[in-house]
Scaffold this motif. Structure first.
Motif, short mmCIF file in Angstrom:
data_model
loop_
_atom_site.label_atom_id
_atom_site.label_comp_id
_atom_site.label_asym_id
_atom_site.label_seq_id
_atom_site.Cartn_x
_atom_site.Cartn_y
_atom_site.Cartn_z
N UNK A 277 0.86 -1.18 0.00
CA UNK A 277 0.00 0.00 0.00
C UNK A 277 0.89 1.23 0.00
N UNK A 278 0.30 2.35 -0.36
CA UNK A 278 1.00 3.64 -0.31
C UNK A 278 0.35 4.47 0.78
N UNK A 279 1.17 5.03 1.66
CA UNK A 279 0.66 5.83 2.77
C UNK A 279 1.16 7.26 2.66
N UNK A 280 0.23 8.21 2.70
CA UNK A 280 0.56 9.64 2.77
C UNK A 280 0.34 10.08 4.21
N UNK A 281 1.39 10.56 4.86
CA UNK A 281 1.34 10.83 6.29
C UNK A 281 1.77 12.27 6.57
N UNK A 282 1.07 12.91 7.51
CA UNK A 282 1.43 14.28 7.90
C UNK A 282 1.00 14.53 9.34
N UNK A 288 -0.33 21.96 8.82
CA UNK A 288 -0.40 23.42 8.78
C UNK A 288 0.53 23.99 7.72
N UNK A 289 1.66 23.30 7.48
CA UNK A 289 2.62 23.75 6.46
C UNK A 289 2.31 23.15 5.09
N UNK A 290 1.22 22.37 4.98
CA UNK A 290 0.80 21.74 3.72
C UNK A 290 1.89 20.83 3.16
N UNK A 419 -4.55 9.68 14.31
CA UNK A 419 -4.23 9.34 15.69
C UNK A 419 -2.95 10.05 16.08
N UNK A 420 -2.85 10.39 17.38
CA UNK A 420 -1.69 11.12 17.90
C UNK A 420 -1.41 12.37 17.07
N UNK A 421 -2.49 13.05 16.66
CA UNK A 421 -2.39 14.30 15.90
C UNK A 421 -1.59 14.11 14.61
N UNK A 422 -1.81 13.02 13.93
CA UNK A 422 -1.19 12.75 12.63
C UNK A 422 -2.22 12.12 11.71
N UNK A 423 -2.27 12.61 10.49
CA UNK A 423 -3.21 12.08 9.49
C UNK A 423 -2.49 11.06 8.60
#
Length: 488
Positions: A277-282, A288-290, A419-423
């Motif tokens: 799978x491919x995961x995009x994480x921020x 906030x910094x896009x 979770x833990x303030x991460x998307x």
């Protein structure tokens, strides 16, 4: 039959150094015992040094035996490794079974044309690679790649240039390093060292430092605290900057190759069909910094990004351009982000409730402990407990806003969680999903709410993508999507 080859003599140096680092706690504890008394006795120090020198000698001798017994053979069907300290072990790895080939070339190996190779397959149960070649010529990796991908030329020409190339932008990398939360463990470590100075250093030294600090002005004390913070941020920034220095992603046919690093150039290659799978994480700060990090989940420990055992495909890319930038490298990714089906607004409070309950247990235990054993600190503990509840509620509310799912077609699905303030946004193919499960409690059934979990193979274990409080009809649609389809 091919003749077995030895490792380069520099491999012995690396093996000894790695073993000494592995057993470094033994050496630290040995000298800690002498320092902890508060006074240094020359005889104790000399006896400890002599004992540790013997231990170091035994470690070096064991490394020498392992080096002498180590052989590798590049056969026509696979690579064979012969190794062992007391017992000889032979391992054969077919080229077709290799999931990832990781090449690491430290700066001191470059003048000799050597590099460290890690060979990994999907059939692993621990965190170690099936085979590690400490120091071999770069042509060894070229030969392995030639056997893995016989359809690609061993020596690329201008006509065989990569189909696509991506290089991380220097400005974006700076933002990525500055917004890293890796500063937290570094600062924690620095504070721990300061706190342990009373145990590690002689009492006379500690008393002298405490006497000096007692006479310092408050402003200077605050300045020292700021210095620790700046030092931690600087170390975190430099670590990430050198880690992803000159990061490059190339696509040649069905093979993706990443290259990065300043002190050590790391090269990892993997077939696109091996990507689960491919995961995009921020993190919320990077949102906030896009900015977004793109990772590939593979059935091996291909690489690591901070604390994750995933292959970093792009360390940082503008969020709005993630799919447009990645699609040339992985063709099955969608061109645009589809609209996601999210939990209805009236159920989002449940996320905040669940997160707050977990923090409430910790806060309650802390309050009880303060009332029983630390009465003077009750006010501080009460304030901290209140902050924990606020943090938990905010964390749950954040997770509720990030949760969603969308079925693209019969072969692809998009799942997003927080979770833990991460998307985290997962782009998944049906063929790579191991299982799909749903859970519904007794009080969720009348409300038509269901939890959904998609299980993927990741590293040496499982990646469970869990989406909570979805509409039951949405979960049923996903379960139907996962069922075998008629190919006619």
């Amino acid at each position: 039959m091919m003749k077995p080859s030895r490792l380069h003599p520099l491999a012995l140096v690396l093996m000894i150094g790695g073993s000494l680092i592995k057993y470094s706690p033994v050496f630290i504890f040995g000298f800690w015992r002498d320092f902890a008394h508060g006074t240094l006795n020359q005889e104790d120090v000399l006896s400890t040094a002599a004992l540790l020198a013997i231990v170091a000698g035994l470690i070096a001798l064991a490394s020498l035996v392992r080096y002498w017994r180590f052989r590798y053979t590049l056969g026509t069907s696979g690579i064979t490794i012969e190794s062992g300290l007391w017992r000889k072990q032979s391992t054969h790895i077919p080229y077709a079974n290799i999931q990832t080939l990781q090449r690491q070339q430290w700066f001191f190996l470059q003048p000799f044309g050597l590099e460290r190779l890690s060979i990994e397959t999907a059939g692993k149960a621990d965190k170690k690679a099936e085979a590690t070649l400490a120091a071999v010529p770069t042509r060894v990796a070229v030969a392995i790649e030639a056997h893995r991908h016989p359809d690609q030329p061993v020596t690329p020409t201008a006509a065989d240039a990569p189909d696509h190339t991506y290089t991380a932008d220097a400005h974006a990398l700076n933002l990525y390093a500055l917004t890293s939360l890796g500063v937290i463990p570094i600062i924690t470590g620095l504070l721990w060292l300061v706190n342990k100075a009373d145990d590690l250093a002689p009492k006379a030294w500690v008393a002298s430092v405490e006497a000096t600090l007692a006479h310092l002005a408050l402003a200077l004390t605050l300045g020292l605290a700021v210095l620790v913070l700046v030092l931690g941020m600087g170390l975190s920034y430099l670590n990430l900057w050198q880690k992803y220095y000159r990061f490059t992603l190339t696509a040649t046919g069905e093979t993706l190759t990443t290259t990065r690093g300043l002190l050590a150039r790391n090269t990892v290659s993997v077939r696109t069909q091996r990507i689960q799978a491919v995961r995009a994480k921020a993190s919320i700060l990077r949102q906030w910094c896009h900015l977004t990090t793109v990772q590939g989940l593979t059935a091996s420990r291909a690489a690591d990004d901070e604390s994750d055992d995933d292959l970093v495909l792009m360390p940082v890319v503008t969020t709005a351009k993630v799919l447009a930038t990645m699609q040339p490298f992985i063709a099955w990714l969608p061109a645009t982000m589809p609209p996601l089906t999210r939990p209805v607004a009236t159920t989002r409070w449940r996320f905040a409730r669940n997160a707050a309950m977990g923090y409430a247990i910790v806060a309650g235990l802390a309050l009880v402990a303060s009332w029983l054993w630390w009465p003077p600190g009750r006010l501080w503990v009460t304030g901290g407990a209140g902050l924990l509840l606020v943090l938990g509620t905010a964390q749950g509310a954040y997770a509720a806003r990030q949760t969603g799912v969308a079925v693209l077609d019969t072969n692809r699905i998009v799942a997003q969680s927080g979770h833990w303030f991460a998307q985290e946004t997962f782009f998944i193919r049906r063929a790579t999903v191991q299982t799909v499960s749903r859970a519904q409690s007794l009080w969720m059934a009348p409300l038509g709410l269901t939890h959904l979990t998609l299980n993927l193979r990741k590293g040496n274990g499982n990646e469970a993508v869990t989406l909570k409080y979805l509409n039951a009809a949405t979960v049923t649609a996903v379960m139907t999507w996962f069922q075998p389809h008629d190919s006619h």
